[in-house]
Write an enzyme that holds these catalytic residues in place. Sequence first.
Site, PDB file in Angstrom:
ATOM      1  N   HIS A 241       0.836  -1.210   0.000  1.00  0.00           N
ATOM      2  CA  HIS A 241       0.000   0.000   0.000  1.00  0.00           C
ATOM      3  C   HIS A 241       0.859   1.243   0.000  1.00  0.00           C
ATOM      4  O   HIS A 241       2.098   1.190   0.001  1.00  0.00           O
ATOM      5  CB  HIS A 241      -0.951  -0.001   1.201  1.00  0.00           C
TER       6      HIS A 241
ATOM      7  N   CYS B 196       3.329  -4.869   6.543  1.00  0.00           N
ATOM      8  CA  CYS B 196       3.051  -4.704   5.115  1.00  0.00           C
ATOM      9  C   CYS B 196       4.293  -4.204   4.386  1.00  0.00           C
ATOM     10  O   CYS B 196       5.331  -3.959   4.973  1.00  0.00           O
ATOM     11  CB  CYS B 196       1.905  -3.717   4.913  1.00  0.00           C
TER      12      CYS B 196
END
Length: 503
Positions: free
Chosen positions: A171, A179
């Site tokens: 992202h 992430c």
Amino acid sequence: MYAIIGGAELACRVWGFALIYRSLFRALITSAALGAGVLLAGCNSDEISLAANAKANQPVPPKLVAEMTEKDMELQSPILVRLFKQEAELEVWKQDRSGRFALLKTYPICRWSGDLGPKVREGDRQAPEGFYSISPAQMNPQSAYYLSFNTGYPNAYDKSLGHTGSQLMVHGDCSSRGCYAMTDEQIAEIYSLGRESFFGGQKAFQLQAYPFRMTPLNMAKHRNNPNMPFWKMIKEGYDHFEVTRQEPKVDFCEKKYVFDAAKPADAKRDPVFDASAKCPAYTIPDEIADAVREKQQQDQVEIAKLIAKGTPVARMNTGIDGGMHKVFAAKLPDASTGLSEGGEGQSLSLLALSRAPGTIPSTVNPPHGPVTSPQEPLVASIAPTPAPAAKLASVSPPNAQSDGFFSNLARKVGFGATDTTASAQPIPSKPKVTEAKRHEPTSRPEASKTSKPEVKQAAARPPLKPAVSEAHAAASPAQEALVAGSQPIVQANSFESRFSGFK
């Protein structure tokens, strides 16, 4: 009469707009089709907002399109994504007209968290490693982190070992808690490349995540790391991609990865794989098996030479949480690249003068702090490694996925659900079965949310950002060997919170 004229005039204007921005044109047409569906059948209005989402429908930058043309690639040809923690780089590979994959662009990763090694449990802050598959349903145009896509962790291999975790993303916003975080400009570009591949007919694109480039030097440096058995297993897929430049077929069995498995010549049907079950009889095409075997032998000779020369062993868990590419670390006061290359003992002053590939938010958190428990580093559970002659294969069971704009659009244009699998095993002459030992709990705890509040600056900033500058290319670390990797056909994890923040 007037309605007909007005409709024709509108169609002409839309067509003229399409000549400049083809992807936006498709989005408008899709939005209109969905709007008609709502009027006629009362469909969910959420899909209208997704179709009209400006961030998710930004066109691929003209400079990148021109680069595709130079490399004999189509705008909508299939893509493949590879991630490297230690180098803090994300690569987008694209299929050229010869049918082989070639490197299109390398993006520096703004932030990743955890340590080198695969994700094992919910809340360990580890970014996943392994082979995953990204379907249209995993694309999140309404992410709280500008744009994102779900990696699909855990795949069938992860589940077979009881590994847990959820909503692991690639992202924007340069903020990570398990992430891979890019800048908003970078994720907009990567997202557009994935979108175009779906429009071109690709049902899912492969994502493969590694601790580092699987070169002899890196394998020698990390030879004492407890995660080495797992890394050697996924290196098998890395080598398959290296020698073929084709997307390897990935299966699972006996809690292991298997690549490019095919049915034996005398078999009447294709082998059936299951991540937790005994491996079926299978074979690997001779041309692939021979090429991979030769590469692995050369790598082993080089690794032995490096060790004999006294190549130092990489430090184990340093207590630093993740890493950041040096091109970003150079922009922050007293910043470090953490576990990524280019930080310690290396001046970042010159890089500070170059242009960063995207906007670094004021909330960025450079690498620091302990990784869970420094005395007890996370180590992946893995079944015993079979003898070199073993051939294993398996396929991950399909997972339910939330429907969204891209998945519904995929069905409209004829895409089917994609089963995702991945695995890496030595190439043998005879199938050999070994019993896998399970070290992780079988139950999957409820996904827990971190205590850190959601970062939602994207809403406050302008939704659209300029294309990523490529001035960082010169600052990218030199590669020690040809990059390679493969992406599994692994069933993606469902993403139920895709219309809101995913943390």
